[in-house]
Design a protein around this motif. Structure first.
Motif, PDB file in Angstrom:
ATOM      1  N   ARG A   1      81.106  16.619  -7.211  1.00 17.12           N
ATOM      2  CA  ARG A   1      80.133  15.552  -6.915  1.00 17.12           C
ATOM      3  C   ARG A   1      80.723  14.180  -7.221  1.00 17.12           C
ATOM      4  N   ARG A   2      81.455  14.070  -8.342  1.00 15.71           N
ATOM      5  CA  ARG A   2      82.043  12.785  -8.716  1.00 15.71           C
ATOM      6  C   ARG A   2      83.062  12.328  -7.662  1.00 15.71           C
ATOM      7  N   LEU A   3      83.844  13.249  -7.157  1.00 17.50           N
ATOM      8  CA  LEU A   3      84.825  12.894  -6.124  1.00 17.50           C
ATOM      9  C   LEU A   3      84.107  12.415  -4.863  1.00 17.50           C
ATOM     10  N   ARG A   4      83.062  13.107  -4.452  1.00 18.66           N
ATOM     11  CA  ARG A   4      82.322  12.704  -3.247  1.00 18.66           C
ATOM     12  C   ARG A   4      81.674  11.337  -3.432  1.00 18.66           C
ATOM     13  N   GLU A   5      81.180  11.066  -4.643  1.00 11.76           N
ATOM     14  CA  GLU A   5      80.598   9.745  -4.914  1.00 11.76           C
ATOM     15  C   GLU A   5      81.663   8.659  -4.792  1.00 11.76           C
ATOM     16  N   GLY A   6      82.857   8.919  -5.311  1.00 10.76           N
ATOM     17  CA  GLY A   6      83.940   7.937  -5.213  1.00 10.76           C
ATOM     18  C   GLY A   6      84.367   7.698  -3.781  1.00 10.76           C
ATOM     19  N   LEU A   7      84.299   8.720  -2.947  1.00  9.46           N
ATOM     20  CA  LEU A   7      84.718   8.600  -1.556  1.00  9.46           C
ATOM     21  C   LEU A   7      83.698   7.868  -0.696  1.00  9.46           C
TER      22      LEU A   7
ATOM     23  N   VAL B   1      85.479  17.143   2.373  1.00 12.26           N
ATOM     24  CA  VAL B   1      85.888  17.621   1.050  1.00 12.26           C
ATOM     25  C   VAL B   1      85.474  19.075   0.865  1.00 12.26           C
ATOM     26  N   GLY B   2      86.411  19.897   0.383  1.00  6.36           N
ATOM     27  CA  GLY B   2      86.133  21.294   0.105  1.00  6.36           C
ATOM     28  C   GLY B   2      85.650  21.492  -1.328  1.00  6.36           C
TER      29      GLY B   2
ATOM     30  N   ILE C   1      86.400  23.292  -5.321  1.00  6.28           N
ATOM     31  CA  ILE C   1      87.484  23.652  -6.234  1.00  6.28           C
ATOM     32  C   ILE C   1      87.619  25.159  -6.250  1.00  6.28           C
ATOM     33  N   SER C   2      88.819  25.639  -5.962  1.00  8.84           N
ATOM     34  CA  SER C   2      89.054  27.076  -5.923  1.00  8.84           C
ATOM     35  C   SER C   2      89.226  27.630  -7.333  1.00  8.84           C
ATOM     36  N   ARG C   3      89.347  28.950  -7.427  1.00 10.26           N
ATOM     37  CA  ARG C   3      89.544  29.572  -8.749  1.00 10.26           C
ATOM     38  C   ARG C   3      90.900  29.208  -9.346  1.00 10.26           C
ATOM     39  N   PHE C   4      91.779  28.637  -8.515  1.00  5.23           N
ATOM     40  CA  PHE C   4      93.075  28.181  -9.018  1.00  5.23           C
ATOM     41  C   PHE C   4      93.037  26.711  -9.453  1.00  5.23           C
ATOM     42  N   GLY C   5      91.878  26.077  -9.340  1.00  9.08           N
ATOM     43  CA  GLY C   5      91.761  24.677  -9.727  1.00  9.08           C
ATOM     44  C   GLY C   5      92.133  23.697  -8.632  1.00  9.08           C
ATOM     45  N   LEU C   6      92.367  24.193  -7.419  1.00  8.54           N
ATOM     46  CA  LEU C   6      92.778  23.330  -6.310  1.00  8.54           C
ATOM     47  C   LEU C   6      91.587  22.937  -5.453  1.00  8.54           C
ATOM     48  N   LEU C   7      91.556  21.664  -5.075  1.00  9.38           N
ATOM     49  CA  LEU C   7      90.545  21.175  -4.143  1.00  9.38           C
ATOM     50  C   LEU C   7      91.257  20.621  -2.915  1.00  9.38           C
ATOM     51  N   GLU C   8      90.869  21.098  -1.755  1.00 10.02           N
ATOM     52  CA  GLU C   8      91.446  20.610  -0.501  1.00 10.02           C
ATOM     53  C   GLU C   8      90.466  19.661   0.165  1.00 10.02           C
ATOM     54  N   MET C   9      91.000  18.586   0.714  1.00 11.10           N
ATOM     55  CA  MET C   9      90.180  17.637   1.455  1.00 11.10           C
ATOM     56  C   MET C   9      91.025  17.037   2.577  1.00 11.10           C
ATOM     57  N   VAL C  10      90.355  16.477   3.547  1.00 10.87           N
ATOM     58  CA  VAL C  10      91.032  15.797   4.645  1.00 10.87           C
ATOM     59  C   VAL C  10      90.520  14.372   4.697  1.00 10.87           C
ATOM     60  N   ARG C  11      91.438  13.426   4.835  1.00  6.19           N
ATOM     61  CA  ARG C  11      91.065  12.013   4.948  1.00  6.19           C
ATOM     62  C   ARG C  11      91.666  11.422   6.210  1.00  6.19           C
ATOM     63  N   GLN C  12      90.849  10.680   6.926  1.00  4.77           N
ATOM     64  CA  GLN C  12      91.294  10.020   8.153  1.00  4.77           C
ATOM     65  C   GLN C  12      92.381   9.001   7.829  1.00  4.77           C
ATOM     66  N   LYS C  13      93.417   8.975   8.661  1.00  3.27           N
ATOM     67  CA  LYS C  13      94.466   7.961   8.509  1.00  3.27           C
ATOM     68  C   LYS C  13      94.047   6.708   9.262  1.00  3.27           C
ATOM     69  N   ILE C  14      93.817   5.613   8.536  1.00  5.95           N
ATOM     70  CA  ILE C  14      93.394   4.365   9.158  1.00  5.95           C
ATOM     71  C   ILE C  14      94.596   3.493   9.504  1.00  5.95           C
TER      72      ILE C  14
ATOM     73  N   LEU D   1      96.275   6.918   2.071  1.00  4.23           N
ATOM     74  CA  LEU D   1      96.937   8.199   2.290  1.00  4.23           C
ATOM     75  C   LEU D   1      95.977   9.113   3.042  1.00  4.23           C
ATOM     76  N   GLY D   2      96.423   9.649   4.168  1.00  4.75           N
ATOM     77  CA  GLY D   2      95.544  10.463   4.985  1.00  4.75           C
ATOM     78  C   GLY D   2      96.114  11.827   5.281  1.00  4.75           C
ATOM     79  N   GLY D   3      95.384  12.578   6.096  1.00  2.59           N
ATOM     80  CA  GLY D   3      95.769  13.942   6.417  1.00  2.59           C
ATOM     81  C   GLY D   3      95.242  14.889   5.359  1.00  2.59           C
ATOM     82  N   LEU D   4      95.931  15.993   5.172  1.00  8.46           N
ATOM     83  CA  LEU D   4      95.523  16.987   4.172  1.00  8.46           C
ATOM     84  C   LEU D   4      95.890  16.504   2.775  1.00  8.46           C
ATOM     85  N   VAL D   5      94.920  16.547   1.860  1.00  7.44           N
ATOM     86  CA  VAL D   5      95.123  16.155   0.471  1.00  7.44           C
ATOM     87  C   VAL D   5      94.741  17.340  -0.410  1.00  7.44           C
ATOM     88  N   VAL D   6      95.623  17.709  -1.329  1.00 11.61           N
ATOM     89  CA  VAL D   6      95.346  18.803  -2.264  1.00 11.61           C
ATOM     90  C   VAL D   6      95.378  18.237  -3.676  1.00 11.61           C
ATOM     91  N   ILE D   7      94.258  18.366  -4.396  1.00 15.35           N
ATOM     92  CA  ILE D   7      94.159  17.865  -5.769  1.00 15.35           C
ATOM     93  C   ILE D   7      94.163  19.067  -6.712  1.00 15.35           C
TER      94      ILE D   7
END
Length: 506
Positions: A376-382, A391-392, A394-407, A354-360
């Motif tokens: 840090r754990r997410l970056r290690e997994g990636l 990878v961005g 975590i905001s004060r709302f608990g949201l983390l935005e990241m972008v992943r290349q579509k292969i 799954l690529g493009g903009l990802v919001v966790i």
């Protein structure tokens, strides 16, 4: 008589469950070929190829400019595919633009019918054609050759500075044609200089063959096809840590062993023919893990779960604590769940591609240090992901935005189709709503008719809707008959889908 290369598998049935790193190749069904990387019994990489989903990414085509769109800052390339390729201006090599005069814009330097050599970098979808580039790259086992780009570099995943310097020195000493670049792949770390240079020579021979074929080919034409599924997977995932490669079909076994004898002779001995009666993927408990790739809900070890929902705009990942009550308080429970979610989210994005903009949407945590641990754990997994990620925080709302290349195209596109009942929505209208829709439709049609033009209305609907109309909406049907002087007949049909109907005015 058991084949000698199958003997170890027969004696070691639980090989995948003891921390071993394996590659499993399943080609027993001609309609679907599957290949998996397994580590300690856990699925870490997976790919599948069906007749409906043959990869185009990496293919090189000789095409022609079909249209130039300055407003999109892109050209469209006729390549012989169902849709034209999408070529952004920034992906057009200067060689195709001649000698720009006085800073003339790109669209004035391109012409319709101009021939170009392009490579697919993003798979086509049901809405868009393939994205292509004129900056070609040809991957080998240890290197990537880049004709027309005079750049020499080392994969960012190789972090050891001494190893990076060694690889750069090897590449600097390689005999390359002018304007040709090389990138050392992650797999090149620790590989002897002789093997790396051997891979480079092979890639140069391959590029010369592609160029010669392109010169002779008539437009549009496929001049280089990316390797088949199994060869690609071995090229990208085989490393010194893979202890065994199990193949369940003799012909594929021979092909894999022959390929490895050329590119990795030492590891050709790791290829085994799997001959047990139990299917290969079932033997290593992979079927359930593969099924999870196609499900929106993914369970976490502590009792929490993820809900993964790809949309047209982004991929939404929701983290839920579920039954997790391991923590002493809400903050600790949230931290435990979020750490597991970070691991699994990185893995699922990789497996599903799954690529493009990802919001966790992580569970809210008050502690800044806890949020940093989850990031840090997410970056290690990636780090295991071949796709580029950004990878961005975590905001004060608990949201983390990241972008992943579509292969590649998401896995489900080749094995699933939109539901004909709900047309891909995942929902169907209720019986009550459908009954009202059909009553309004009949009234609307009759209102547009002249008096006496229609005497009979025949409505055929699913059985549940027919029952509701005849039992709960009989008064409304009678009022329609009286108002318009017609006879309304409602019948149920098991052959109709939940939202299908037939309406005839006679």
């Amino acid at each position: 008589m058991t084949h000698p290369t199958a003997a170890k598998t027969a004696r070691d049935p639980a090989a995948g469950e003891r921390g071993r790193r394996l590659i499993l190749v399943n080609t027993e069904a001609p309609e679907e070929h599957r290949v998996a990387l397994v580590e300690a019994g856990r699925l870490e990489a997976f790919d599948v190829e069906t007749p409906a989903q043959v990869q185009l990414r990496g293919n090189i085509y000789k095409g022609r400019i079909a249209n130039v769109e300055p407003s999109l800052r892109a050209a469209f390339v006729e390549m012989g595919l169902e849709r034209h390729g999408y070529l952004p201006f920034q992906d057009i090599h200067p060689d195709y633009l001649g000698n720009p005069e006085n800073g003339r814009p790109v669209h004035e330097l391109l012409s319709r019918g101009q021939e170009v050599l392009v490579q697919v970098v993003k798979e086509p979808t049901h809405l868009k054609g393939a994205a292509v580039t004129t900056y070609l790259s040809i991957p080998g086992r240890f290197l990537v050759l880049m004709p027309g780009t005079a750049h020499v570099g080392v994969s960012r995943r190789i972090e050891d500075e001494a190893e990076r310097r060694r690889l750069k020195e090897i590449l600097a000493g390689a005999a390359l044609p002018e304007g040709t670049g090389l990138i050392a792949r992650t797999a090149s770390a620790g590989v002897p200089k002789r093997e790396i240079l051997k891979d480079g020579k092979y890639l140069l021979r391959l590029w010369r063959a592609i160029r010669q074929k392109a010169q002779k080919a008539k437009v549009p034409a496929l001049v280089h096809r990316e390797r088949d599924l199994i060869t690609r997977f071995l090229r990208d995932h085989l490393d010194a840590d893979v202890q065994e490669i199990l193949v369940d079909q003799r012909a594929t076994f021979d092909a894999v062993r022959g390929f490895l004898r050329v590119i990795a002779p030492r590891q050709a001995r790791a290829v085994r023919l799997y001959q047990e009666s139990e299917p290969l993927f079932s033997r290593f408990h992979l079927e359930h893990q593969i099924e999870q790739i196609y499900q929106p809900r993914v369970e976490l070890p502590s009792g929490g779960f993820l809900v993964i929902e790809p949309t047209e705009a982004l991929v939404a990942v929701d983290v839920n604590s579920g039954r997790n009550v391991q923590g002493k308080d809400l903050e600790e429970t949230a931290l435990v769940t979020n750490l597991e979610a970070a691991d699994e989210a990185a893995r699922q994005l990789r497996l599903r591609d799954l690529g493009g903009l990802v919001v966790i949407d992580f569970i809210d945590m008050k502690g800044r240090a806890n949020r940093a641990r989850v990031e840090r754990r997410l970056r290690e997994g990636l780090r295991k992901d071949r796709a580029r990620t950004d990878v961005g925080r975590i905001s004060r709302f608990g949201l983390l935005e990241m972008v992943r290349q579509k292969i590649r195209a998401p896995l489900e596109l080749g094995t699933y189709r939109p539901c004909p009942t709900c047309r891909g929505r995942g929902l169907v209208r209720s019986v009550e709503t459908l009954a009202l829709v059909y009553l309004r439709r009949i009234r609307s049609r009759l209102a547009g008719m002249k008096p006496g033009e229609v005497t009979r209305v025949a409505l055929e609907v699913p059985g549940a809707v027919a029952g509701y109309l005849l039992n709960r909406k009989r008064a409304e049907l009678l009022r329609l008959e009286e108002a318009f002087g017609v006879q309304v007949e409602v019948t149920g049909s098991a052959a109709l889908g939940p939202e299908e109907h037939r309406l005839e005015l006679r």
